[in-house]
Design a protein around this motif. Sequence first.
Motif, mmCIF file in Angstrom:
data_model
loop_
_atom_site.group_PDB
_atom_site.id
_atom_site.type_symbol
_atom_site.label_atom_id
_atom_site.label_comp_id
_atom_site.label_asym_id
_atom_site.label_seq_id
_atom_site.Cartn_x
_atom_site.Cartn_y
_atom_site.Cartn_z
ATOM 1 N N ASN A 42 20.404 27.537 -22.038
ATOM 2 C CA ASN A 42 21.127 28.807 -22.181
ATOM 3 C C ASN A 42 21.577 28.994 -23.630
ATOM 4 O O ASN A 42 21.323 28.154 -24.492
ATOM 5 C CB ASN A 42 22.281 28.917 -21.168
ATOM 6 C CG ASN A 42 23.459 28.014 -21.500
ATOM 7 O OD1 ASN A 42 23.534 27.439 -22.580
ATOM 8 N ND2 ASN A 42 24.389 27.883 -20.567
ATOM 9 N N ALA A 43 22.273 30.111 -23.867
ATOM 10 C CA ALA A 43 22.651 30.474 -25.236
ATOM 11 C C ALA A 43 24.001 29.886 -25.634
ATOM 12 O O ALA A 43 24.717 30.490 -26.412
ATOM 13 C CB ALA A 43 22.658 31.991 -25.393
ATOM 14 N N SER A 44 24.335 28.739 -25.101
ATOM 15 C CA SER A 44 25.509 27.933 -25.426
ATOM 16 C C SER A 44 26.680 28.159 -24.482
ATOM 17 O O SER A 44 26.821 29.211 -23.869
ATOM 18 C CB SER A 44 25.988 28.100 -26.872
ATOM 19 O OG SER A 44 26.783 29.260 -27.025
ATOM 20 N N MET A 45 27.512 27.105 -24.420
ATOM 21 C CA MET A 45 28.744 27.109 -23.629
ATOM 22 C C MET A 45 29.911 26.859 -24.586
ATOM 23 O O MET A 45 29.706 26.603 -25.762
ATOM 24 C CB MET A 45 28.710 25.996 -22.582
ATOM 25 C CG MET A 45 27.425 25.879 -21.795
ATOM 26 S SD MET A 45 27.205 27.183 -20.580
ATOM 27 C CE MET A 45 28.323 26.648 -19.309
ATOM 28 N N ASN A 105 37.180 20.091 -37.163
ATOM 29 C CA ASN A 105 38.095 21.166 -36.760
ATOM 30 C C ASN A 105 39.184 20.739 -35.778
ATOM 31 O O ASN A 105 39.617 21.544 -34.939
ATOM 32 C CB ASN A 105 37.306 22.350 -36.177
ATOM 33 C CG ASN A 105 36.503 23.070 -37.239
ATOM 34 O OD1 ASN A 105 37.001 23.313 -38.339
ATOM 35 N ND2 ASN A 105 35.257 23.380 -36.950
ATOM 36 N N PHE A 106 39.588 19.508 -35.804
ATOM 37 C CA PHE A 106 40.656 19.013 -34.938
ATOM 38 C C PHE A 106 40.383 19.310 -33.454
ATOM 39 O O PHE A 106 41.297 19.538 -32.669
ATOM 40 C CB PHE A 106 42.013 19.606 -35.360
ATOM 41 C CG PHE A 106 43.209 18.833 -34.840
ATOM 42 C CD1 PHE A 106 43.309 17.469 -35.004
ATOM 43 C CD2 PHE A 106 44.239 19.491 -34.170
ATOM 44 C CE1 PHE A 106 44.401 16.755 -34.516
ATOM 45 C CE2 PHE A 106 45.346 18.791 -33.681
ATOM 46 C CZ PHE A 106 45.419 17.421 -33.851
ATOM 47 N N GLY A 107 39.094 19.359 -33.089
ATOM 48 C CA GLY A 107 38.774 19.464 -31.670
ATOM 49 C C GLY A 107 38.139 20.778 -31.231
ATOM 50 O O GLY A 107 37.736 20.914 -30.080
ATOM 51 N N GLY A 108 38.052 21.756 -32.109
ATOM 52 C CA GLY A 108 37.398 22.981 -31.693
ATOM 53 C C GLY A 108 37.529 24.060 -32.754
ATOM 54 O O GLY A 108 38.394 23.948 -33.612
ATOM 55 N N PRO A 109 36.713 25.094 -32.712
ATOM 56 C CA PRO A 109 35.682 25.335 -31.708
ATOM 57 C C PRO A 109 34.430 24.479 -31.914
ATOM 58 O O PRO A 109 34.044 24.207 -33.045
ATOM 59 C CB PRO A 109 35.337 26.815 -31.913
ATOM 60 C CG PRO A 109 35.661 27.080 -33.353
ATOM 61 C CD PRO A 109 36.832 26.207 -33.664
ATOM 62 N N TYR A 110 33.865 24.074 -30.772
ATOM 63 C CA TYR A 110 32.609 23.340 -30.760
ATOM 64 C C TYR A 110 31.578 24.178 -29.998
ATOM 65 O O TYR A 110 31.818 25.354 -29.722
ATOM 66 C CB TYR A 110 32.805 21.973 -30.077
ATOM 67 C CG TYR A 110 33.667 20.976 -30.858
ATOM 68 C CD1 TYR A 110 34.099 21.227 -32.166
ATOM 69 C CD2 TYR A 110 34.051 19.770 -30.277
ATOM 70 C CE1 TYR A 110 34.878 20.306 -32.859
ATOM 71 C CE2 TYR A 110 34.829 18.843 -30.965
ATOM 72 C CZ TYR A 110 35.251 19.122 -32.257
ATOM 73 O OH TYR A 110 36.011 18.208 -32.933
ATOM 74 N N VAL A 111 30.455 23.569 -29.675
ATOM 75 C CA VAL A 111 29.416 24.346 -28.986
ATOM 76 C C VAL A 111 28.768 23.479 -27.902
ATOM 77 O O VAL A 111 28.363 22.345 -28.167
ATOM 78 C CB VAL A 111 28.371 24.897 -29.984
ATOM 79 C CG1 VAL A 111 27.834 23.817 -30.904
ATOM 80 C CG2 VAL A 111 27.226 25.594 -29.260
ATOM 81 N N GLY A 112 28.720 24.025 -26.697
ATOM 82 C CA GLY A 112 28.131 23.286 -25.576
ATOM 83 C C GLY A 112 26.655 23.612 -25.422
ATOM 84 O O GLY A 112 26.252 24.768 -25.466
ATOM 85 N N LEU A 113 25.850 22.561 -25.263
ATOM 86 C CA LEU A 113 24.419 22.749 -24.988
ATOM 87 C C LEU A 113 24.207 22.562 -23.486
ATOM 88 O O LEU A 113 24.835 21.699 -22.869
ATOM 89 C CB LEU A 113 23.561 21.740 -25.758
ATOM 90 C CG LEU A 113 23.941 21.434 -27.219
ATOM 91 C CD1 LEU A 113 22.906 20.485 -27.838
ATOM 92 C CD2 LEU A 113 24.058 22.708 -28.038
ATOM 93 N N PHE A 114 23.316 23.365 -22.918
ATOM 94 C CA PHE A 114 23.084 23.311 -21.477
ATOM 95 C C PHE A 114 21.605 23.580 -21.229
ATOM 96 O O PHE A 114 21.105 24.652 -21.563
ATOM 97 C CB PHE A 114 23.945 24.375 -20.782
ATOM 98 C CG PHE A 114 24.066 24.211 -19.287
ATOM 99 C CD1 PHE A 114 25.263 23.832 -18.713
ATOM 100 C CD2 PHE A 114 22.969 24.445 -18.450
ATOM 101 C CE1 PHE A 114 25.384 23.682 -17.331
ATOM 102 C CE2 PHE A 114 23.083 24.294 -17.070
ATOM 103 C CZ PHE A 114 24.291 23.915 -16.510
ATOM 104 N N ALA A 115 20.906 22.596 -20.666
ATOM 105 C CA ALA A 115 19.465 22.750 -20.435
ATOM 106 C C ALA A 115 19.117 22.252 -19.046
ATOM 107 O O ALA A 115 19.783 21.371 -18.497
ATOM 108 C CB ALA A 115 18.678 21.965 -21.492
ATOM 109 N N THR A 116 18.068 22.824 -18.493
ATOM 110 C CA THR A 116 17.670 22.404 -17.147
ATOM 111 C C THR A 116 16.181 22.648 -16.960
ATOM 112 O O THR A 116 15.467 22.987 -17.894
ATOM 113 C CB THR A 116 18.517 23.135 -16.081
ATOM 114 O OG1 THR A 116 18.252 22.576 -14.791
ATOM 115 C CG2 THR A 116 18.218 24.626 -16.046
ATOM 116 N N ARG A 117 15.741 22.422 -15.714
ATOM 117 C CA ARG A 117 14.339 22.687 -15.406
ATOM 118 C C ARG A 117 14.164 24.166 -15.087
ATOM 119 O O ARG A 117 15.086 24.825 -14.614
ATOM 120 C CB ARG A 117 13.930 21.880 -14.168
ATOM 121 C CG ARG A 117 14.098 20.387 -14.309
ATOM 122 C CD ARG A 117 13.361 19.766 -13.153
ATOM 123 N NE ARG A 117 13.856 18.445 -12.820
ATOM 124 C CZ ARG A 117 13.442 17.779 -11.758
ATOM 125 N NH1 ARG A 117 12.563 18.323 -10.924
ATOM 126 N NH2 ARG A 117 13.898 16.576 -11.506
#
Lengths: 448, 522
Positions: free
Chosen positions: A130-133, A269-281
């Motif tokens: 997806n386009a990030s979490m 950045n002391f914990g955020g903002p970060y970026v979540g990666l999410f991949a699946t079949r």
Amino acid sequence: MRYLPLTEADRRAMLATIGAPSVDALFKDVPAAAVRRAPVDLPHHAGELSVERQLKAMAGKNLVAGEVPFFVGAGAYRHHVPASVDYIIQRGEFLTAYTPYQPEIAQGTLQYLFEFQTQVAMLTGMEVANASMYDGSTACVEAVVMATRVTKRKKAILSGGLHPHYAEIAATHAAYGDFTLDSAAADPEGLEDLASRIDDQTACVVVQNPSVFGHIRDLTPLANAAHAKGALLVVVVTEAVSLGALMPPGAMGADIVVAEGQSIGSGLNFGGPYVGLFATREKYMRQMPGRLCGETVDADGKRGWVLTLSTREQHIRREKATSNICTNAGLCALAFTVHLSLLGETGFTQLAALNHAKTSQLVEKLKAVPGVRVLNEAFFNEVTLVLPKDASAVVEALAQKRILAGVPAARLWPDHSDLKNHLLVAVTETVTDEDMDALVAGLKEVLA
Amino acid sequence: MTLLDRSQGRSARETAAETASVETFSGNRGLVLEEGLIFELGQPGRLGVDLPDAPQAPNRLGGLARRGGIGLPDLAEPQVVRHFTRLSQKNYGIDSGFFPLGSCTMKHNPRLNERMARLPGFSDVHPLQPISTVQGALELIDTLAHWLKTLTGMPAVAMSPAAGAHGEFCGMVAIKAALAARGESHRTRVLVPESAHGTNPATAAAIGFTVDPIPATTEGRVDLDAFKAKLGPDVAAIMLTNPNTCGLFERDIREIADAIHGAGGYFYCDGANFNAIVGRVRPADLGVDCMHINLHKTFSTPHGGGGPGSGPVVLSDALAPFAPLPWVVNQNGSYAVLEQAKAEAAQSFGRLKAFHGQMGMFVRALAYMLSHGADGLWQVSSDAVLNANYILASLKDVFSAPFEGPCMHEVLFNDDFLKDTGVSTLDFAKALIDEGYHPMTMYFPLVVHGAMLIEPTETEDKATLDQFIAVMRSLADKAKAGTAEAFHAAPRLTPRRRLDETLAARKPILRWVAPELAQAAE
């Protein structure tokens, strides 16, 4: 006030057009008792110089990672981010754009999201992403919720090598949501057996690789065991750079891969903002939470991009949506994509190799410190040390010497007295030979 | 032409003539340059970074080294910079022009905030460094918390939620935890007005609540009688947006608050529209128990093409003990972080996000607050409301306003003026793009047919509004003059014309695949 362009003359003219005697009259629907007659009790406006002084004073009270030997990891990593990355993400057309609902004037955002999705799928060895979490930790619980949706089962098994914050978030969602957890005990040795816990009620097994203690394992047997019982394997990666050196989760049978993408493109950045990666079949594509960008064509048949499959989302499905997520981490995803584009295949694998070699180098050097034991047989860029003393006290003593030595396990597992001497130590390309020597010397001194 | 024809994006020679009077050889149009995907631009052997050689050290990967390539392209730095710069030129942002997107609050993003967020003392600090080494970072969080509490009149704030919807989740879990502590877990029904943001029902459902909609009145507000009729011993809360998504202030808000409290439920306020009242009206004085604040909206941290956001949640005394971890506390002049549900945080419902929240957004929001001050924030809501009402007054003879009275920071029209013209609301929005504007929010809120929701914000000047008003009137005239075909063809002057969203959903292509692999898969 420099951000407010209306003049008093403008305001008077506009009120005349509206036919209102004053701005107060426009607030007539607010209950009179709730309308304040004067500003709240906070300081009045300040110029740039003044604001800079106030904030610099606060910033100055922190010990900056880049100014000291630095070995802190456990879910956030200090990597060098090329200058071009920050230049690109500060371009106003990216920085000040909204969610790309109008694709004809958001092709820039949409194309980089499509590139991001492709890069994430490639790195994780999965088919779609997806386009990030928001970040890795919230992506992790979204993966669990998705697994319960896919399998129509209600139990998730959490590895004892999963970052405790991630496990705590899953516990919050389990307590107030619609699934249960079977959480393994902390696994400092990296020897836990999760396969035997899987039963026909299990929706998924969640395992982190490398684990929070730094262990890397072949997850193929676990994937096979999960699949044999109809459960999914969720693999969590908190150090995305490891994907440049290690067998990708997709090649080990993962069904969903989530990762913290901070290592690529974003600072600490002391914990955020970060970026979540999410991949699946691909077969689970429509069950994925979050935003998706898809390829299409325009009225002239030219290739272009749009947000797609939004029928899964809250603005269409409301109480039946796959998740309540509305935003993604667009700008951090852009930073990820620009940084990874600069690295390329060659640079990314070199960077990963460099991280690993330096870590291995430190492990060799630590042999010179009496009483220190390294728990890991196999690792990427983080290891767990067992010290002859309370690790929190050692870290604090070294911090006083301006060495940030790592994360005491007690910070993450305060109730586990058996872990109070354990110290998580991370090494990245930013660590120099001098830094390593300073850590070794500091440890010798503090432990003596 | 198949969808796997990956060249179609770059060669526009066969289509340019149909769509524009000027044909170019390259497909580029002046400063708007055609650009392939990053994967189509690479060539093995290039490098965009210079890395030192790895030291000699044993390999300890345990036989789990990656086998085979990843598939990433190799590029040099100038190519990467040019690629993303070209992409940026195909984007519209608030720096580019007027962005009257209702409910989204697209206001000026001061660059001072960016500079402050990049101070190494904030940007290069690890969340798990010893607490003694991050006192300034904790001071910043505490200072921002103080501003948020003072502006809302609420006693507590949870800082960690990563976005508005995450804040909704936080607030509703706090309510669920408080009900459980009262022994009233049987309260499972949440009342949500039909005009709510879609995240509200999605959030309530994700936490196991049943969503019960409340209809709107012909005045665009919560139907008070219908609301009261739904109250009962199983009601946990109402989730209300105020000012609401029709751009109106809920006049009966005190009565709604009293009624929900009288029935034993809590009042969750969606604070996405706090922009309209910030500095002038404190939500605590309206009877709110809990409200999230989208820092990116009211306090102008950049939207960044979809994120990151930040959604702190203010809480009443009744809900404060259940706030999520971690808690930043000031003990005798130094800061500590409570990271475990014990001691004074014993009733905390747990953790929502790793580490301490969206620190980078906190810095930007505080820089914005300090710049405005209490007096400036008073002016912010005044000007936001003034600008919206100016557009209402200037367009209401052409564009029909479905509801009476002054609006708050956004103004809602419907598409009655397009009746019998053959022009759809979507066509109208796309025509605005050719005029150089980001369109307003369309088809939301759902309670109004053909809704067009316009939010100018306080950072627009009168001349910008006047020009926008003139454009809107002229487009309405054109539509009524029977030029539907031109509207169907809009936008005509963008890097891409109308994009086929149906095709994208019917045959999803979510990633690039190397042509040789795509061919092999066929």
